[in-house]
Design a protein around this motif. Structure first.
Motif, PDB file in Angstrom:
ATOM      1  N   ALA A  51       0.830  -1.215   0.000  1.00  0.00           N
ATOM      2  CA  ALA A  51       0.000   0.000   0.000  1.00  0.00           C
ATOM      3  C   ALA A  51       0.856   1.253   0.000  1.00  0.00           C
ATOM      4  CB  ALA A  51      -0.941  -0.007   1.207  1.00  0.00           C
ATOM      5  N   GLU A  52       2.026   1.169   0.606  1.00  0.00           N
ATOM      6  CA  GLU A  52       2.938   2.308   0.666  1.00  0.00           C
ATOM      7  C   GLU A  52       3.863   2.387  -0.552  1.00  0.00           C
ATOM      8  OE1 GLU A  52       3.168   2.612   5.544  1.00  0.00           O
ATOM      9  OE2 GLU A  52       4.878   1.776   4.451  1.00  0.00           O
ATOM     10  N   GLY A  53       3.719   1.456  -1.485  1.00  0.00           N
ATOM     11  CA  GLY A  53       4.545   1.469  -2.683  1.00  0.00           C
ATOM     12  C   GLY A  53       5.945   0.921  -2.485  1.00  0.00           C
ATOM     13  N   ARG A  54       6.166   0.214  -1.374  1.00  0.00           N
ATOM     14  CA  ARG A  54       7.485  -0.348  -1.090  1.00  0.00           C
ATOM     15  C   ARG A  54       7.635  -1.787  -1.550  1.00  0.00           C
ATOM     16  NH1 ARG A  54       8.178  -1.091   4.109  1.00  0.00           N
ATOM     17  NH2 ARG A  54       6.030  -0.704   4.728  1.00  0.00           N
ATOM     18  N   PHE A 103       7.006 -11.779  -3.205  1.00  0.00           N
ATOM     19  CA  PHE A 103       6.930 -10.335  -3.019  1.00  0.00           C
ATOM     20  C   PHE A 103       8.239  -9.729  -3.495  1.00  0.00           C
ATOM     21  CE2 PHE A 103       3.723 -11.798  -0.101  1.00  0.00           C
ATOM     22  CZ  PHE A 103       2.772 -10.794  -0.099  1.00  0.00           C
ATOM     23  N   LEU A 104       8.147  -8.697  -4.316  1.00  0.00           N
ATOM     24  CA  LEU A 104       9.315  -7.930  -4.721  1.00  0.00           C
ATOM     25  C   LEU A 104       9.310  -6.656  -3.893  1.00  0.00           C
ATOM     26  CD1 LEU A 104       8.062  -9.270  -7.578  1.00  0.00           C
ATOM     27  CD2 LEU A 104      10.249  -8.368  -8.339  1.00  0.00           C
ATOM     28  N   ALA A 105      10.342  -6.460  -3.099  1.00  0.00           N
ATOM     29  CA  ALA A 105      10.416  -5.296  -2.211  1.00  0.00           C
ATOM     30  C   ALA A 105      11.528  -4.371  -2.681  1.00  0.00           C
ATOM     31  CB  ALA A 105      10.659  -5.732  -0.776  1.00  0.00           C
ATOM     32  N   PHE A 106      11.178  -3.106  -2.804  1.00  0.00           N
ATOM     33  CA  PHE A 106      12.161  -2.112  -3.214  1.00  0.00           C
ATOM     34  C   PHE A 106      13.117  -1.838  -2.062  1.00  0.00           C
ATOM     35  CE2 PHE A 106       8.457  -1.288  -5.859  1.00  0.00           C
ATOM     36  CZ  PHE A 106       9.039  -1.342  -7.114  1.00  0.00           C
ATOM     37  N   ASN A 107      14.373  -1.663  -2.400  1.00  0.00           N
ATOM     38  CA  ASN A 107      15.364  -1.305  -1.400  1.00  0.00           C
ATOM     39  C   ASN A 107      15.252   0.185  -1.157  1.00  0.00           C
ATOM     40  OD1 ASN A 107      17.698  -0.838   0.120  1.00  0.00           O
ATOM     41  ND2 ASN A 107      18.666  -2.622  -0.794  1.00  0.00           N
ATOM     42  N   THR A 108      15.097   0.592   0.078  1.00  0.00           N
ATOM     43  CA  THR A 108      14.884   2.004   0.382  1.00  0.00           C
ATOM     44  C   THR A 108      16.173   2.771   0.632  1.00  0.00           C
ATOM     45  OG1 THR A 108      14.554   1.477   2.717  1.00  0.00           O
ATOM     46  CG2 THR A 108      12.582   1.595   1.318  1.00  0.00           C
ATOM     47  N   HIS A 109      17.291   2.073   0.765  1.00  0.00           N
ATOM     48  CA  HIS A 109      18.557   2.782   0.956  1.00  0.00           C
ATOM     49  C   HIS A 109      18.928   3.472  -0.352  1.00  0.00           C
ATOM     50  CE1 HIS A 109      22.777   3.635   1.594  1.00  0.00           C
ATOM     51  NE2 HIS A 109      22.582   3.396   2.888  1.00  0.00           N
ATOM     52  N   HIS A 132      18.951   0.243  -6.964  1.00  0.00           N
ATOM     53  CA  HIS A 132      19.073  -0.406  -8.270  1.00  0.00           C
ATOM     54  C   HIS A 132      18.825  -1.916  -8.212  1.00  0.00           C
ATOM     55  CE1 HIS A 132      23.037  -0.501  -6.410  1.00  0.00           C
ATOM     56  NE2 HIS A 132      23.342  -1.529  -7.182  1.00  0.00           N
ATOM     57  N   TRP A 133      18.458  -2.432  -7.052  1.00  0.00           N
ATOM     58  CA  TRP A 133      18.081  -3.837  -6.955  1.00  0.00           C
ATOM     59  C   TRP A 133      16.877  -4.001  -6.028  1.00  0.00           C
ATOM     60  CZ3 TRP A 133      18.572  -5.888  -2.042  1.00  0.00           C
ATOM     61  CH2 TRP A 133      19.499  -5.278  -1.179  1.00  0.00           C
ATOM     62  N   VAL A 134      16.169  -5.111  -6.175  1.00  0.00           N
ATOM     63  CA  VAL A 134      15.000  -5.424  -5.347  1.00  0.00           C
ATOM     64  C   VAL A 134      15.242  -6.713  -4.572  1.00  0.00           C
ATOM     65  CG1 VAL A 134      13.286  -4.244  -6.793  1.00  0.00           C
ATOM     66  CG2 VAL A 134      13.818  -6.656  -7.231  1.00  0.00           C
ATOM     67  N   TRP A 135      14.543  -6.823  -3.452  1.00  0.00           N
ATOM     68  CA  TRP A 135      14.515  -8.057  -2.666  1.00  0.00           C
ATOM     69  C   TRP A 135      13.396  -8.950  -3.195  1.00  0.00           C
ATOM     70  CZ3 TRP A 135      17.972  -9.544   0.796  1.00  0.00           C
ATOM     71  CH2 TRP A 135      18.724  -8.586   1.488  1.00  0.00           C
ATOM     72  N   LEU A 136      13.589 -10.231  -3.164  1.00  0.00           N
ATOM     73  CA  LEU A 136      12.530 -11.194  -3.446  1.00  0.00           C
ATOM     74  C   LEU A 136      12.257 -11.937  -2.139  1.00  0.00           C
ATOM     75  CD1 LEU A 136      10.792 -12.192  -5.798  1.00  0.00           C
ATOM     76  CD2 LEU A 136      12.487 -14.000  -6.158  1.00  0.00           C
ATOM     77  N   TYR A 137      11.032 -11.818  -1.636  1.00  0.00           N
ATOM     78  CA  TYR A 137      10.642 -12.383  -0.348  1.00  0.00           C
ATOM     79  C   TYR A 137       9.478 -13.358  -0.503  1.00  0.00           C
ATOM     80  CZ  TYR A 137      13.055  -8.686   2.319  1.00  0.00           C
ATOM     81  OH  TYR A 137      13.980  -7.847   2.874  1.00  0.00           O
TER      82      TYR A 137
END
Length: 174
Positions: free
Chosen positions: A56-59, A77-83, A88-93
């Motif tokens: 919902a927060e776009g993360r 789930f693909l999670a954007f890295n906020t640092h 330039h990379w995403v987490w896969l959870y």
């Protein structure tokens, strides 16, 4: 029959309940998805809520695979890295395939769909995930193109006296 994958589906009560049941069934079958058996959907609900809030927060983005009967059969789930230096990379959870569908190649299909989704995101050059050591997951992810890039020995405590490595895997997209 292959799964049908959808990125960012509408989060309905049916989808939410389907993910909760999938997560519980995968955990109870021995899957390494953040819990140890036995669990109920209610045990998992707070963690799913955290994932849904991130969406919902776009993360984060949700990828769901439905089987031929329309049931939730796989998720990631693909999670954007906020640092700011790591965007330039995403987490896969929370990469899961229902136990009734394992051994059919759906795990590879899920990872391929996640890769396609990540390639469609602006500025994303890699996918990073972690997995629990001792289950052969690194071999599976490796066979899908991921490379082990790090390992933290004993970082995951499954039970007293049962510590597992936290294995860091990376799939470059360039």
């Amino acid at each position: 029959m292959p799964l049908t994958f959808t990125l960012d589906p509408a989060v309905t009560p049916e989808l939410r309940d389907g993910i909760l049941q999938l997560w519980a069934d995968v955990t109870d079958a021995g899957g390494a998805v953040g819990f140890v058996p036995p669990v109920t959907p209610e045990d998992i609900r707070p963690e799913l809520v955290r994932h849904l809030v991130a969406m919902a927060e776009g993360r984060a983005r949700l990828l769901v695979g439905h089987d031929e009967d329309g049931r939730v059969a796989a998720t990631a789930f693909l999670a954007f890295n906020t640092h700011r230096l790591m965007t330039h990379w995403v987490w896969l959870y929370t990469v899961m395939v229902h136990p009734r569908h394992q051994g059919k190649g759906y795990g590879r299909d899920l990872l391929a769909a996640a890769e396609r989704a990540a390639r469609g995101l602006d500025g994303i050059e890699a996918i990073r995930l972690t997995c629990r050591g001792g289950l052969g997951l690194e071999r599976f992810y490796g066979s899908c193109g991921y490379k082990e890039v790090g390992r933290v020995p004993g970082a995951i405590r499954v039970a007293p006296g049962d510590d597992r490595d936290d294995v860091i895997m990376l799939l470059p997209l360039l």
